[in-house]
Design a protein around this motif. Structure first.
Motif, PDB file in Angstrom:
ATOM      1  N   THR A  51     -11.985   4.433   1.331  1.00  0.00           N
ATOM      2  CA  THR A  51     -11.433   5.102   2.517  1.00  0.00           C
ATOM      3  C   THR A  51     -11.920   6.536   2.638  1.00  0.00           C
ATOM      4  OG1 THR A  51      -9.477   5.781   1.244  1.00  0.00           O
ATOM      5  CG2 THR A  51      -9.362   3.695   2.453  1.00  0.00           C
ATOM      6  N   ALA A  80      -1.185   1.174   7.955  1.00  0.00           N
ATOM      7  CA  ALA A  80      -1.187   2.633   7.839  1.00  0.00           C
ATOM      8  C   ALA A  80      -0.439   3.305   8.977  1.00  0.00           C
ATOM      9  CB  ALA A  80      -2.629   3.144   7.786  1.00  0.00           C
ATOM     10  N   THR A 136       0.730   9.844   5.292  1.00  0.00           N
ATOM     11  CA  THR A 136       1.087   9.978   6.702  1.00  0.00           C
ATOM     12  C   THR A 136       0.437  11.220   7.297  1.00  0.00           C
ATOM     13  OG1 THR A 136       3.098  11.182   6.115  1.00  0.00           O
ATOM     14  CG2 THR A 136       3.252   8.780   6.327  1.00  0.00           C
ATOM     15  N   GLY A 186      -2.176   7.509   9.820  1.00  0.00           N
ATOM     16  CA  GLY A 186      -2.016   7.298   8.387  1.00  0.00           C
ATOM     17  C   GLY A 186      -3.292   6.803   7.728  1.00  0.00           C
ATOM     18  N   ALA A 195       0.834  -1.202   0.000  1.00  0.00           N
ATOM     19  CA  ALA A 195       0.000   0.000   0.000  1.00  0.00           C
ATOM     20  C   ALA A 195       0.869   1.253   0.000  1.00  0.00           C
ATOM     21  CB  ALA A 195      -0.925   0.002   1.212  1.00  0.00           C
ATOM     22  N   THR A 230       4.504   0.719   1.845  1.00  0.00           N
ATOM     23  CA  THR A 230       4.754  -0.399   2.755  1.00  0.00           C
ATOM     24  C   THR A 230       5.445  -1.532   2.009  1.00  0.00           C
ATOM     25  OG1 THR A 230       2.640  -1.493   2.304  1.00  0.00           O
ATOM     26  CG2 THR A 230       2.653   0.231   3.981  1.00  0.00           C
ATOM     27  N   GLU A 267      -5.602  -3.187   7.352  1.00  0.00           N
ATOM     28  CA  GLU A 267      -6.014  -2.654   8.648  1.00  0.00           C
ATOM     29  C   GLU A 267      -5.716  -3.650   9.760  1.00  0.00           C
ATOM     30  OE1 GLU A 267     -10.053  -0.906  10.830  1.00  0.00           O
ATOM     31  OE2 GLU A 267     -10.124  -1.664   8.772  1.00  0.00           O
ATOM     32  N   VAL A 279      -4.547   4.734   4.043  1.00  0.00           N
ATOM     33  CA  VAL A 279      -4.146   4.019   2.838  1.00  0.00           C
ATOM     34  C   VAL A 279      -4.723   4.742   1.628  1.00  0.00           C
ATOM     35  CG1 VAL A 279      -4.291   1.844   1.576  1.00  0.00           C
ATOM     36  CG2 VAL A 279      -4.003   1.834   4.066  1.00  0.00           C
ATOM     37  N   GLU A 280      -3.844   5.142   0.693  1.00  0.00           N
ATOM     38  CA  GLU A 280      -4.267   5.855  -0.509  1.00  0.00           C
ATOM     39  C   GLU A 280      -4.445   4.923  -1.695  1.00  0.00           C
ATOM     40  OE1 GLU A 280      -4.970   9.009  -0.575  1.00  0.00           O
ATOM     41  OE2 GLU A 280      -4.168   9.701   1.350  1.00  0.00           O
ATOM     42  N   VAL A 313       0.679   4.863   1.702  1.00  0.00           N
ATOM     43  CA  VAL A 313       0.011   5.407   2.875  1.00  0.00           C
ATOM     44  C   VAL A 313       0.293   6.900   2.965  1.00  0.00           C
ATOM     45  CG1 VAL A 313      -0.174   5.295   5.384  1.00  0.00           C
ATOM     46  CG2 VAL A 313       0.196   3.207   4.066  1.00  0.00           C
TER      47      VAL A 313
END
Length: 296
Positions: free
Chosen positions: A260, A214, A136, A218, A132, A144, A209, A220-221, A134
């Motif tokens: 999200t 995240a 911040t 954070g 992912a 990640t 999750e 997740v994008e 993320v």
């Protein structure tokens, strides 16, 4: 004349009809001894009847209820077997007309397939992984590492006598669904292809999750999947030669903004509230400073 004349009163010795010398035949004596008084020649009583067991021991009303229950169970079993047979049978008139009803009954608990008895069963190990991007808390972006979701499911199943359906089939079926509805360029084919992508994105968010990918603050994008397929080594006696080199399929990055949106909105709202609080605090400090200056 003999010493013991038949016509004399002399007592004769034991004869054929009176071996004991008592003067009466054996039959008369035995008949009198074997027959009870007033019941000469009666048959002995038979054994008592055995008690009834099982359904026969029930009252007629309960017997009818038991028979009805058995009939209903037999009809249900026959109907289930018939629907499962239609599910695995080749396409025919019944499955064409009532295929939706058959699928509603069979899926997902009673699904059947022929992979166990196929001439060429599955001979590959497929590992599905995800990572992912993320956002911040300070506005940056970090990527990640790869999370091996298949390995996580394997660890959850290993040693578990009653693994859940989710642990066994959710990820595997989702990946098979994606592969079957996409071309070699990872482009969806029809509406089911888009549906499979949405399904995989949601699975990725749930698993990330769970792993706290995240981090604090954070969000997740984007997520990215990849698969690693390795051939199972054949037995030595088969003589079959397969490549031991794994095949990697890496999908493009997918945005998860729709999934999200709530978390991002919550984060934005919290940031806005914090900014307003800071501004209010600065205003209060300025007012106090002005008051202090005026007093001085």
């Amino acid at each position: 004349m003999d010493a013991y004349d038949k016509g004399s009163d002399a007592r004769q010795g034991p004869g054929r009809d009176d071996p004991d010398g008592l003067g009466e035949p054996d039959g008369a004596a035995s008949g009198e001894a074997g027959a009870a008084p007033g019941e000469a020649g009666a048959a002995p009583p038979g054994p008592p009847p055995r008690p009834r067991t099982g359904v026969a021991a029930l009252s007629p009303r309960y017997q009818v209820g038991a028979l009805v229950a058995l009939a209903v169970a037999a009809v249900a079993v026959c109907a289930h077997l018939g629907l499962v047979f239609l599910h695995v049978a080749p396409s025919n008139t019944l499955t064409k007309q009532h295929g939706a009803a058959v699928d509603e009954w069979v899926f997902p608990e009673f699904e059947q397939n022929w992979k166990l008895f196929a001439p060429n069963p599955l001979q590959q190990n497929v590992s599905v992984q995800v990572r992912a991007e993320v956002g911040t808390a300070d506005g940056g972006i970090r990527t990640t590492g790869w999370y091996d979701l298949s390995a996580e499911d394997g660890r959850a199943i290993d040693g578990n006598l009653l693994p859940s359906h989710t642990q066994q089939n959710e990820l595997r079926r989702a990946w098979d669904f994606f592969v079957a509805t996409h071309d070699s360029e990872d482009r969806p084919v029809g509406l089911r292809g888009s549906l499979s992508e949405t399904y995989l994105r949601r699975i990725a968010l749930l698993r990330l999750e769970r792993n706290d990918a995240a981090g604090p603050g954070g969000v997740v994008e984007r997520v990215q999947y990849r698969s690693r397929t390795t051939n199972v080594e054949p037995p030595p006696w088969s003589g079959e030669k397969v490549s031991g080199r794994p095949a990697v399929r890496e999908l493009p990055w997918w945005s998860v903004a729709a999934e999200t949106g709530g978390a991002r909105a919550g984060k934005s709202g919290a940031s806005e509230r914090a900014r307003e609080a800071d501004q209010a605090g600065e205003a209060d400090q300025a007012g106090e400073a002005e008051k202090a200056g005026g007093v001085a």
